[in-house]
Enzyme design. Structure first.
Site, PDB file in Angstrom:
ATOM      1  N   CYS A 195      31.298 -57.930-142.335  1.00 58.88           N
ATOM      2  CA  CYS A 195      31.601 -56.692-143.056  1.00 58.88           C
ATOM      3  C   CYS A 195      33.080 -56.358-142.906  1.00 58.88           C
ATOM      4  O   CYS A 195      33.606 -56.323-141.793  1.00 58.88           O
ATOM      5  CB  CYS A 195      30.749 -55.547-142.514  1.00 58.88           C
ATOM      6  SG  CYS A 195      31.126 -53.940-143.218  1.00 58.88           S
ATOM      7  N   CYS A 228      33.880 -48.731-138.967  1.00 63.09           N
ATOM      8  CA  CYS A 228      32.562 -48.112-139.125  1.00 63.09           C
ATOM      9  C   CYS A 228      31.771 -48.173-137.820  1.00 63.09           C
ATOM     10  O   CYS A 228      31.739 -49.207-137.148  1.00 63.09           O
ATOM     11  CB  CYS A 228      31.795 -48.812-140.242  1.00 63.09           C
ATOM     12  SG  CYS A 228      30.127 -48.166-140.516  1.00 63.09           S
ATOM     13  N   CYS A 238      27.699 -50.549-136.920  1.00 61.85           N
ATOM     14  CA  CYS A 238      27.474 -51.783-136.154  1.00 61.85           C
ATOM     15  C   CYS A 238      28.531 -51.876-135.060  1.00 61.85           C
ATOM     16  O   CYS A 238      29.651 -51.404-135.228  1.00 61.85           O
ATOM     17  CB  CYS A 238      27.578 -53.015-137.049  1.00 61.85           C
ATOM     18  SG  CYS A 238      26.342 -53.112-138.353  1.00 61.85           S
ATOM     19  N   CYS A 273      27.581 -52.020-147.710  1.00 66.93           N
ATOM     20  CA  CYS A 273      27.020 -52.126-146.358  1.00 66.93           C
ATOM     21  C   CYS A 273      26.087 -53.326-146.336  1.00 66.93           C
ATOM     22  O   CYS A 273      24.961 -53.260-146.849  1.00 66.93           O
ATOM     23  CB  CYS A 273      26.274 -50.855-145.971  1.00 66.93           C
ATOM     24  SG  CYS A 273      25.529 -50.961-144.324  1.00 66.93           S
ATOM     25  N   PHE A 298       1.080 -43.555-129.195  1.00 64.63           N
ATOM     26  CA  PHE A 298       2.238 -43.393-130.074  1.00 64.63           C
ATOM     27  C   PHE A 298       2.022 -44.246-131.327  1.00 64.63           C
ATOM     28  O   PHE A 298       2.869 -45.044-131.722  1.00 64.63           O
ATOM     29  CB  PHE A 298       3.534 -43.791-129.373  1.00 64.63           C
ATOM     30  CG  PHE A 298       3.784 -43.077-128.071  1.00 64.63           C
ATOM     31  CD1 PHE A 298       4.373 -41.817-128.049  1.00 64.63           C
ATOM     32  CD2 PHE A 298       3.433 -43.660-126.864  1.00 64.63           C
ATOM     33  CE1 PHE A 298       4.602 -41.159-126.835  1.00 64.63           C
ATOM     34  CE2 PHE A 298       3.658 -43.010-125.646  1.00 64.63           C
ATOM     35  CZ  PHE A 298       4.245 -41.756-125.633  1.00 64.63           C
ATOM     36  N   ASP A 331       3.694 -47.775-127.853  1.00 62.13           N
ATOM     37  CA  ASP A 331       4.978 -47.966-128.523  1.00 62.13           C
ATOM     38  C   ASP A 331       5.719 -46.628-128.522  1.00 62.13           C
ATOM     39  O   ASP A 331       5.855 -45.980-129.557  1.00 62.13           O
ATOM     40  CB  ASP A 331       4.734 -48.465-129.953  1.00 62.13           C
ATOM     41  CG  ASP A 331       6.024 -48.743-130.710  1.00 62.13           C
ATOM     42  OD1 ASP A 331       7.098 -48.772-130.082  1.00 62.13           O
ATOM     43  OD2 ASP A 331       5.956 -48.912-131.945  1.00 62.13           O
ATOM     44  N   CYS A 350      11.747 -49.393-127.221  1.00 62.62           N
ATOM     45  CA  CYS A 350      13.045 -49.328-127.903  1.00 62.62           C
ATOM     46  C   CYS A 350      14.143 -48.885-126.943  1.00 62.62           C
ATOM     47  O   CYS A 350      15.253 -48.563-127.375  1.00 62.62           O
ATOM     48  CB  CYS A 350      12.974 -48.399-129.118  1.00 62.62           C
ATOM     49  SG  CYS A 350      12.479 -46.706-128.736  1.00 62.62           S
TER      50      CYS A 350
END
Length: 446
Positions: A77, A83, A86, A165, A304, A377, A403
């Site tokens: 990119c 940006c 990322c 993007c 969850f 989760d 996560c």
């Protein structure tokens, strides 16, 4: 009286990069102070400028790479250096996934004092066009008479001026200039703060948040844009519950994705939580069910559970599945998806899973009973209260989808005190080109 912000050094410095932080930044030291250098890799020598200063550390950004790491690449990119969407486009995907695996194992060791018996190969997918869910900021810049659409700049609240993007689904990521022009053409262009992107398998939706009422001319422009691009347009005048579809007028408010391995169609509203990476989601499901091994005579608990992303695939094999979620809306969505797919061996309940568990005799907590196996989760905050009382469910096997490796490690340590052994763990590259670590762990009763 507010404390005056310390003035940053104006001169660039040369840094020898010693290692990589969990957030994917190069680590160096100067005069006894830790330096976190954005865009630098271990073993590199770089020049960098100061962007932030704290009492115990400074933050810098690479200006020039003098000695290069062998896995450094040219970012895909053109806006990656500015940006904030990322943070790891300057290194190849192999390095990224190895780093994420190291982060997971480090957290398990430091926070939970644990080591899995087996580290499984990572789940990886494409690095481009993978993101089907995103929130794009919108801002009008009066000095340039220009509307910006995209993500925040690094170390700034300003939006990055981008024209594309590559990580977003192509139907949106390749249309940033068109989105800018669309917003600028509307009467309330200065009062549109964000656009939510949500894509199913066959349709992509834009949810436009507008602070002022739209005129009839505005509506016609949005309809024309929808017809030209094939993107569905939803409007959000106030809170999330005010979202309504503008176009196309097909009577279908929901999007959907297929889980073909299980013969399932999963419907969702654009504002519902769904996994952002559809390919990795399917691979994640396959691995979770392989580890869980649901059997015909078993009752399984899915904590969850959201809209039933795991619940319904498990129900294809198990005798009965109970899904628990904090949102009543998601409970209704779970039941609707079960009915859509002709599944009757499931039940869904709403409960705050971050609170201590209530006595099982309370009718509203009818899901508090024993199970053969558990899948959970949780969000980034993890499942500390559940981990503390996991033995209450009597499950012999637990699959934990995470996560956040820090809260996974914390909860894994708690599960160990409950008599559960960490059998397997591995990472899933749900967010390529970022330092975000998704992982899965298997626990069995010792």
């Amino acid at each position: 009286m507010s404390r005056r912000r310390k003035k940053l050094p104006q001169e660039s410095i040369t840094c020898e990069i010693e290692s990589l932080s969990h957030e994917g930044r190069g680590v160096s030291h100067k005069d006894g102070k830790t330096l976190f250098v954005e865009g630098a890799l271990p073993g590199e020598t770089v020049t960098a400028r100061y962007v932030n200063s704290r009492r115990s550390y400074d933050e810098l950004a690479v200006e020039e790479v003098l000695t290069q790491h062998p896995q450094r690449i040219e970012p895909d990119c053109q806006f990656s250096k500015l940006c904030g969407g990322c943070s790891m486009q300057h290194v190849d995907l192999g390095f990224q996934i190895n780093h994420k695996e190291s982060v997971l194992l480090d957290h398990l060791r430091h926070f939970g004092d644990l080591k899995p018996e087996q580290v499984v190969p990572p789940l990886v997918g494409a690095g481009r066009g993978y993101r089907t869910k995103a929130r794009l900021g919108v801002r009008y810049v009066a000095k340039r008479d220009e509307v910006l659409v995209g993500f925040r700049e690094r170390y700034s609240n300003f939006l990055t001026a981008i024209d594309e993007c590559p990580i977003l689904i192509e139907s949106v990521g390749g249309r940033i200039p068109e989105l800018k022009a669309l917003v600028r053409s509307l009467s309330g262009y200065q009062r549109i703060p964000q656009i939510e992107v949500a894509a199913g398998d066959d349709m992509c939706a834009l949810v436009i948040r507008h602070m002022d009422p739209l005129t009839e001319e505005d509506l016609q422009k949005l309809i024309a844009f929808s017809e030209q691009t094939g993107l569905a347009i939803y409007l959000q005048p106030k809170g999330p519950d005010t979202v309504a579809k503008l176009w196309p007028k097909d009577g279908q408010e929901l999007l959907s994705y297929q889980l073909r391995d299980y013969g399932l169609t999963m419907q969702f509203h654009p504002m519902d939580f769904t996994q952002v990476n559809r390919d990795i989601n399917r691979r994640m499901l396959a691995q979770a069910l392989e580890w869980l091994q649901p059997q015909a005579g078993e009752t399984i608990l899915d904590l969850f559970c959201g809209l039933g992303n795991f619940t319904l695939p498990i129900a294809r094999s198990a005798a009965h599945v109970v899904g628990v979620e904090g949102s009543e809306d998601m409970v209704r969505r779970g039941y609707a998806n079960a009915e859509l797919n002709g599944i009757s061996n499931v039940e869904f309940h709403a409960a705050d899973l971050h609170l201590p568990l209530a006595p099982a005799k309370e009718a509203k907590h009818a899901w508090l009973r024993t199970y053969d196996k558990v899948l959970l989760d949780p969000p980034r905050s993890g499942a500390e209260e559940l981990a503390k009382q996991m033995t209450r469910f009597g499950a012999k096997r637990i699959v934990y989808v995470s996560c956040n490796p820090a809260t996974l490690a914390r909860d894994a340590g708690i599960l160990a005190t409950q008599g559960y052994k960490l059998i397997k763990a591995g990472v899933m590259d749900m967010f390529p080109h970022t330092a975000h670590v998704e992982s899965m762990a298997l626990f069995e009763k010792a």
